[in-house]
Design an enzyme around this catalytic site. Structure first.
Site, PDB file in Angstrom:
ATOM      1  N   VAL A 228      -7.355 -49.883 -48.640  1.00 56.24           N
ATOM      2  CA  VAL A 228      -8.446 -50.629 -48.002  1.00 56.24           C
ATOM      3  C   VAL A 228      -9.124 -49.833 -46.880  1.00 56.24           C
ATOM      4  CG1 VAL A 228      -9.096 -52.750 -46.814  1.00 56.24           C
ATOM      5  CG2 VAL A 228      -7.405 -52.826 -48.646  1.00 56.24           C
TER       6      VAL A 228
ATOM      7  N   GLY B 107     -20.786 -35.326 -45.650  1.00 59.73           N
ATOM      8  CA  GLY B 107     -19.612 -35.528 -46.485  1.00 59.73           C
ATOM      9  C   GLY B 107     -19.124 -36.962 -46.539  1.00 59.73           C
TER      10      GLY B 107
ATOM     11  N   GLU C  29     -21.027 -39.796 -51.451  1.00 61.39           N
ATOM     12  CA  GLU C  29     -20.928 -39.030 -52.701  1.00 61.39           C
ATOM     13  C   GLU C  29     -22.327 -38.570 -53.130  1.00 61.39           C
ATOM     14  OE1 GLU C  29     -17.927 -38.849 -54.486  1.00 61.39           O
ATOM     15  OE2 GLU C  29     -16.865 -40.055 -52.995  1.00 61.39           O
TER      16      GLU C  29
ATOM     17  N   LYS D 174     -12.311 -53.763 -52.392  1.00 61.46           N
ATOM     18  CA  LYS D 174     -11.464 -53.991 -51.215  1.00 61.46           C
ATOM     19  C   LYS D 174     -11.373 -55.481 -50.884  1.00 61.46           C
ATOM     20  CE  LYS D 174     -12.471 -49.367 -49.456  1.00 61.46           C
ATOM     21  NZ  LYS D 174     -13.366 -48.551 -48.594  1.00 61.46           N
TER      22      LYS D 174
ATOM     23  N   GLY E 203     -10.746 -40.167 -44.555  1.00 65.07           N
ATOM     24  CA  GLY E 203     -10.234 -38.943 -43.940  1.00 65.07           C
ATOM     25  C   GLY E 203      -8.925 -38.555 -44.591  1.00 65.07           C
TER      26      GLY E 203
END
Lengths: 347, 347
Positions: free
Chosen positions: B155, B209, B212, B227, B325
């Site tokens: 999530v 970044g 996409e 989610k 990340g």
């Protein structure tokens, strides 16, 4: 099915709300949480005390008039607060301690916790004093007697902070935290941003019931300092005492400071913070800080509290929510009892 | 001392970061967390695979060049992704699944989870697809084989959400949640508040970044929808599938909308939300919502994610932190492994 016998020590808003929750929700807890609670004793300096080893009616307790010696009105009740008897002789498995905090010596709450732990009873408390001033001693007692000692509500009422960090952030390598840990002072700062002077904002907070008649502990940071000691010791492995934490409140801020901050894209907040240094030492402070508007605590307004945890692996993770309130704080006791139940179930 | 043998399925940024953590911190974990990890297998569609039942060097793995078939360079390695062998024959106790999510059928990640669970192995994953699309089946499998199945990172990467709600808010009577669950779309909205047009802001997010090459899943709410399904089913006891969640993204918002919101003291946010109704049913949606500036999610800017939990006893409790990340998501896997360790220790 587990039933825990519980004694309520202090019967102000918080334990009264817990009694109300028990009256309304015990049946639901049986299926949803796996246990029920039976109140076997209550004691309060103002209301007196009552023991009922076979179980007291939680609904009757929750509705008890808030008049001096009121427990004497109930069968077997007394106008006197027979604290030792209620803790030691009621047969309680768990003591829910929610009395007044004396910020200097943590009494009488610390003695109540000590008696119960020495007697082999689990303790849940919402009281800052015992943890901030006598935490190591009481934790050692709990360990020696193999009982639970939980105090989530001592920092931000029902908003999870201690358990959040210990259970969900374990392994993230916490390096420090910054918190808005006093709703009154944050409310005052928020109202000053709305143009009210300091004294006027404090008066408004008093009218709304946020601030005490003597607002010193809130606006001078003393309340926050106790919470910083608790969090630093609990989460960063520090061994701080109250005198290790530098403390400055918000009373020196004036409207010009607030306005200048706004012009600079920033906000003044009363921040309780601690940082672990490379050598393992921990420094901690309470002080007004100027936070840029992109700081995770800058947007926390009014009486809301928040803590931002800094960790090596995650950066900043912030939790915000209520920092006071009778039902919110009663939930903290419930969450502590759930933690004790998990402990008992795993033993 | 417990040592878990772990196999890494998918060796992109996340499992590579986990290998790096293992290389650097195993000794520390031994004392701080009570366990160590030994990597016994790795497989990746692009890099190939490697099994080492006696333990692979985590540091060597973390530094492996990101070139096609790179595992063939290591002794015993193969340029082919021998997924089944790495999962079933490496002797792993735990499978760390971090492959690409196919949002339509959740494959191949779902099969990887299924193989491992059927084989009696614990599974930790950061993958939305298997949970959102096949959650009930996989959870039943884990229960039947008495193994752990943890997916906190699905999530909000390492920011605790599922475990926070289940462990620290149990008993608070959650009635719903609202979340900012996609960093790309929140970044785009934040930049539009800075005056950038939608297309320009998306382009900037791509350069940084966050987004996409095809930003559809992010800006049209498809990512958030998965989610929402996970959180609604996990926290509110719903049985939603993806088609039960209405879904509108942010691409219809223009600068005039953003500017009008600002003039009204509000902000547009892409909100994934679910509410439990009095009859027990749960409705859920993904849509741009106009939040007043005092809403707990209004101040969440940039790529930060957040969820605000609404409960009867606490009102709103909000957690914010990173939503993506490589290291942050690797921490999610570590936190899942810690949960599995607690489970094993209590068994």
């Amino acid at each position: 099915m587990t039933e825990y016998k519980i004694a309520l020590v202090g019967f102000g808003g918080v334990n009264r709300a817990l009694a109300q929750l028990i009256a309304e929700r015990n049946a639901r807890w049986k299926t949803e949480l796996g246990f029920t609670l039976k109140i076997v004793g209550v004691t309060d300096l103002f209301l007196g005390s009552l023991i009922g080893r076979e179980g007291l009616d939680a609904g009757v307790l929750a509705r008890l008039p808030a008049v001096k010696g009121a427990f004497a009105q109930l069968p077997g009740g007394s106008a006197e607060a027979q604290n030792a008897a209620v803790i030691k002789d009621s047969g309680a498995d768990i003591i829910a301690e929610a009395t007044f905090t004396n910020p200097v010596d943590g009494e009488p709450a610390t003695s109540f916790c000590r008696w119960a732990l020495e007697n082999g009873q689990h303790v849940v408390t919402t009281n800052k004093g015992p943890i901030a001033l006598h935490g190591p001693e009481l934790k050692a007692l709990a360990l020696r007697h193999d009982v639970g000692f939980e105090y989530e509500g001592a920092v931000m009422s029902g908003t999870p902070v201690i358990r959040l960090a210990k259970q969900t952030l374990a392994g993230s390598e916490l390096s420090g935290f910054e918190g808005i840990l006093n709703g009154t002072s944050n409310y005052v700062l928020t109202r000053m941003e709305g143009g009210l002077g300091f004294a006027e904002a404090v008066r408004e907070a008093q009218v709304l019931g946020y601030a005490e008649a003597d607002p010193t502990a809130d606006v001078e940071g003393h309340d926050v300092r106790l919470k910083v000691v608790i969090l630093a010791n609990e989460l960063l492995g520090a061994k701080l005492t109250v005198s290790d934490v530098s403390c400055n409140g918000i009373s020196a801020l004036d409207l010009a400071d607030i306005e200048q901050a706004r012009a600079d894209g920033a906000r003044w907040k009363l921040i309780g913070a601690a940082t672990r240094h490379a050598d393992g030492s921990v420094s901690a402070s309470v002080e007004p800080r100027l936070l840029g508007n992109d700081h995770p605590l800058a947007g926390i307004s009014g009486a809301t509290n928040a803590v931002s945890f800094n960790s090596e692996l995650l950066g900043a993770v912030t939790v915000s929510g209520p920092g006071a309130g009778r039902m919110e704080t009663a939930f903290a006791l419930l969450s502590d009892i759930i933690a004790i139940h998990r402990r008992v179930a795993h033993h």
